[in-house]
Design a protein around this motif. Structure first.
Motif: not given
Length: 394
Positions: A181, A224, A247, A253-254
């Motif tokens: 990701t 993301d 992520g 944004h994780d």
């Protein structure tokens, strides 16, 4: 703040979440790199009968001083040649069955032949049974030739065949989906802009799995955003293991943990007392085991070594699924550790093991140069040069 889960506890909890996959029967020729699902029992004696281990002459030990009259010739792959009696010998070749009456082989270099007569030329006289491979000397019918959980190397396959097997029962190959990701990821080999990175982690993790009985597929460069990640996770639910890379931390944004929860996943543990690799998360999504690895290459590599590879081995039926620990003397002093176990990228050779000065988990150059992970358990004291330390070969 919730305390970090000790590494060993996390490893045990991961294994406890799974069960080895069912067995399947495959031809021996197709079993390389698999793990035996049940003991292999020998169906025959090896050797099947007494046979010569040398080119020479089969004799009776009682007649060890000779001379002998040559009365026959025994070849490998042929039925036994006629029996011999007192004072007689038979020419014999490596792998040939011993004739009845003979119990010893004299090497051809130790005799002279004059027509049909053989004379001993070297002392001492041969010992009884010398240069004879006796029936069942390697193994006997009914013996356990290979134990369940054995990794099938080339020699092990040869052993199974010589034991009389044409097919064997092995653990199934786990199916592993690798989800990489990050908006910053682009296709390997593409021209990059300053804010972009070639997607290397999924290639690296797939390569780590290549030496194991696993079927992997890569779902790379997932954006993301919640929808993209949920869609990717859903597409991988037919796999035994879903590995996400990146992520897994707690930034805005994780999104791995939120997406996992939205789809009904059950988290078993998150955040490990280890360095690198603290943000690792594990849980279940339907029938799939989910392992969320950190995105920095060093962190992804270390956590894959300690968690992904062991669970793949376990599912595939390995008797020993955890990494093999080696010992070497450190070539440099090592500082004390705190509450987190540390895994230092290092080089090991005949002189000892040397940890790299720079342990930045983002540096693939350091990881690529390493052939070992030097293990520093949590709460370890300082270690001087020459101290014995543990490591995992990589």
């Amino acid at each position: 703040m919730k305390p970090l889960l000790p590494l060993e506890d996390a490893q045990k909890r991961l294994i406890a979440m799974a069960r080895p996959l069912p067995a399947e029967t495959v031809p021996v020729e197709e079993a390389l790199g698999r793990y035996l699902a049940e003991d292999v029992t020998a169906k025959r004696n090896q050797p099947a009968a007494d046979m010569s281990a040398m080119d020479g002459y089969a004799i009776r030990f009682e007649d060890r001083d000779g001379p002998w009259q040559l009365v026959g010739e025994c070849k490998a792959g042929s039925p036994p040649c006629p029996p011999i009696t007192a004072g007689q010998a038979a020419r014999i070749f490596t792998g040939a069955l011993m004739p009845d009456g003979a119990d010893t082989v004299v090497m051809q270099e130790n005799v002279e032949r004059d027509g049909d007569m053989i004379h001993l030329t070297s002392d001492p006289s041969p010992a009884r049974g010398h240069h004879v491979r006796h029936q069942g000397g390697d193994f006997k019918a009914g013996d356990i030739a290979l134990e369940s959980g054995t990794y099938l190397k080339p020699a092990a396959l040869g052993h199974a065949v010589i034991a009389g097997l044409g097919s064997i029962s092995v653990g199934q190959c786990p199916k592993v989906a690798i989800l990489s990701t990050g908006d910053e990821l682009i296709k390997p080999g593409s021209d990059t802009k300053p804010h972009q990175i070639p997607a290397s982690n999924d290639v690296m993790i797939a390569a780590m799995l290549a030496g194991l009985p696993a079927q992997s597929r890569s779902i790379s460069r997932i954006k993301d955003d919640m929808e993209s990640l949920c869609e990717a996770l859903e597409s991988a639910k037919d796999c035994d293991i879903i590995v996400t890379i990146g992520g897994a931390s707690v930034g805005d944004h994780d999104l791995v943990a939120p997406a996992f929860q939205r789809l009904g996943g059950e988290t078993d543990f998150w955040k490990i007392a280890m360095k690198p690799g603290k943000p690792l998360m594990a849980g279940k999504l339907g029938n799939s085991l989910v392992l969320a690895l950190p995105g920095n290459p060093g962190s992804a590599f270390v956590t894959a070594t300690l968690f992904l590879l062991p669970i793949v081995r376990y599912l595939a039926g390995a008797k020993k699924h955890m990494p093999v620990i080696h010992i070497a003397n450190t070539s440099t002093p090592l500082p004390a550790t705190t509450q987190r176990a540390e895994f230092l990228r290092a080089q090991v050779d005949g002189q000892g093991i040397t940890a790299f000065d720079n342990q930045d988990s983002a540096k693939l150059s350091v990881l690529a140069a390493a052939n070992a992970l030097l293990i520093r358990p949590a709460h370890s004291p300082e270690q001087p040069i020459g101290a014995a330390v543990s490591y995992i070969a990589v």
